[in-house]
Design a protein around this motif. Structure first.
Motif, PDB file in Angstrom:
ATOM      1  N   GLU A 113       0.820  -1.211   0.000  1.00 60.91           N
ATOM      2  CA  GLU A 113       0.000   0.000   0.000  1.00 60.91           C
ATOM      3  C   GLU A 113       0.852   1.257   0.000  1.00 60.91           C
ATOM      4  OE1 GLU A 113      -3.105  -0.772  -1.066  1.00 60.91           O
ATOM      5  OE2 GLU A 113      -3.244   1.375  -0.733  1.00 60.91           O
ATOM      6  N   GLY A 114       1.923   1.244   0.780  1.00 62.11           N
ATOM      7  CA  GLY A 114       2.706   2.467   0.951  1.00 62.11           C
ATOM      8  C   GLY A 114       4.200   2.270   0.719  1.00 62.11           C
ATOM      9  N   SER A 115       4.922   3.388   0.647  1.00 62.81           N
ATOM     10  CA  SER A 115       6.372   3.332   0.429  1.00 62.81           C
ATOM     11  C   SER A 115       7.093   2.641   1.578  1.00 62.81           C
ATOM     12  CB  SER A 115       6.927   4.747   0.244  1.00 62.81           C
ATOM     13  OG  SER A 115       6.527   5.278  -1.002  1.00 62.81           O
ATOM     14  N   VAL A 116       6.654   2.862   2.804  1.00 62.41           N
ATOM     15  CA  VAL A 116       7.351   2.301   3.966  1.00 62.41           C
ATOM     16  C   VAL A 116       7.334   0.769   3.924  1.00 62.41           C
ATOM     17  CG1 VAL A 116       7.305   2.103   6.497  1.00 62.41           C
ATOM     18  CG2 VAL A 116       6.950   4.327   5.416  1.00 62.41           C
ATOM     19  N   GLU A 117       6.148   0.199   3.641  1.00 59.80           N
ATOM     20  CA  GLU A 117       6.023  -1.263   3.561  1.00 59.80           C
ATOM     21  C   GLU A 117       6.849  -1.801   2.392  1.00 59.80           C
ATOM     22  OE1 GLU A 117       3.705   1.108   4.002  1.00 59.80           O
ATOM     23  OE2 GLU A 117       1.736   0.195   4.298  1.00 59.80           O
TER      24      GLU A 117
END
Ligand code: GLN
Length: 254
Positions: free
Chosen positions: A169-173
């Motif tokens: 879903e996101g850049s961090v993951e």
């Protein structure tokens, strides 16, 4: 003499009040509070500032400066990139500012402002990785982020180079998957991964050259809120002319 000063002061206040009536009354947005959607972990463009527990970044400051310049009200919802685009398409948000690249396929769904920044994607691997090219991805898994240019690039090349993809879903993951080794690479906007590496937040490195550099734009649902695009463009021109735009970029090391 004192009286003259007093009269001048009264006149000055009157002129200022009239000026406010004229300009404040001419607010193009009127009483409307626009809902703007954005990403939530995409430094330096939008990210949660741990100290103040508020979303900060280039996009957040540009939006604030333009709204102030143009005299419209808005509230920001940092819901994530794919969700932000979805909210605008569903009419749940009026606009999106999220480091969003202007490209022809998106122009069929959205109306964009003029570009306010330019960047492309770059391959990202673990800091100790031997992967040095697309060819090295054969038989491996590449991490992608929902709705992004990086995802599109990874998908478009997976058959040619023989890798598979896993979407996050996101850049961090997405970064975590690469840092921890469940994926060997991802494609992220150069300034964003550059910021994460420079801040020492991730044990990753970039490989090769920037892919598809293109402008970022503010967007609305196609055919809707045209005045918002007009105000964004006009405000951007003004904050570029008065130095505010450069000040914002410098504040975030851009
Ligand atoms: N610039 C990229 C895109 O438009 C990534 C944007 C983002 O992840 N916030 O797809």
């Amino acid at each position: 003499m004192k009286n003259i000063v007093k009269i001048l002061a009264v006149m000055l206040v009157a002129v200022m009040a009239l000026g406010c009536l004229a300009s404040c009354g001419a607010d193009k947005g009127g009483d409307k509070v626009y809902k703007i959607a954005s990403d939530n972990a995409f430094a330096p463009f939008e990210y949660l500032d741990a100290e103040t527990n508020t979303y900060v970044g280039v996009d957040m400051d540009i939006m604030a400066a333009i709204a102030e310049d143009q005299g419209f009200k808005y509230e920001m919802a940092n819901v994530g990139f794919d969700a932000a685009l979805g909210q605008v398409q569903a009419g749940q948000a009026d606009g999106v500012i999220a480091g969003m690249t202007i490209k022809p396929e998106r122009e069929e769904i959205f109306d964009f402002s003029v570009g306010y920044f330019e960047d492309g994607q770059i391959m990202v691997v673990a800091a100790d990785s031997d992967i040095a090219s697309m060819e090295d991805l054969a038989g491996k898994v590449v991490a992608t982020k929902a709705g992004t240019m990086g995802l599109e690039f990874a998908e478009a090349n997976k058959e040619k180079y023989g890798y598979t993809t896993t979407m996050f879903e996101g850049s961090v993951e997405m970064y975590q998957a690469v840092a921890q080794g469940s994926c060997v690479a991802c494609f992220e906007d150069r300034a964003v991964i550059g910021t994460a590496i420079a801040k020492g937040e991730v044990d990753l490195k970039t490989v090769g050259e920037v892919i598809n550099p293109a402008p970022y734009g503010f967007a609305v649902n196609k055919g809707q809120n045209p005045e918002l695009i007009e105000m964004f463009n006009k405000g951007l021109e003004n904050i570029k002319a008065n130095g505010k735009y450069d000040e914002i970029l410098a504040k975030y090391g851009m």
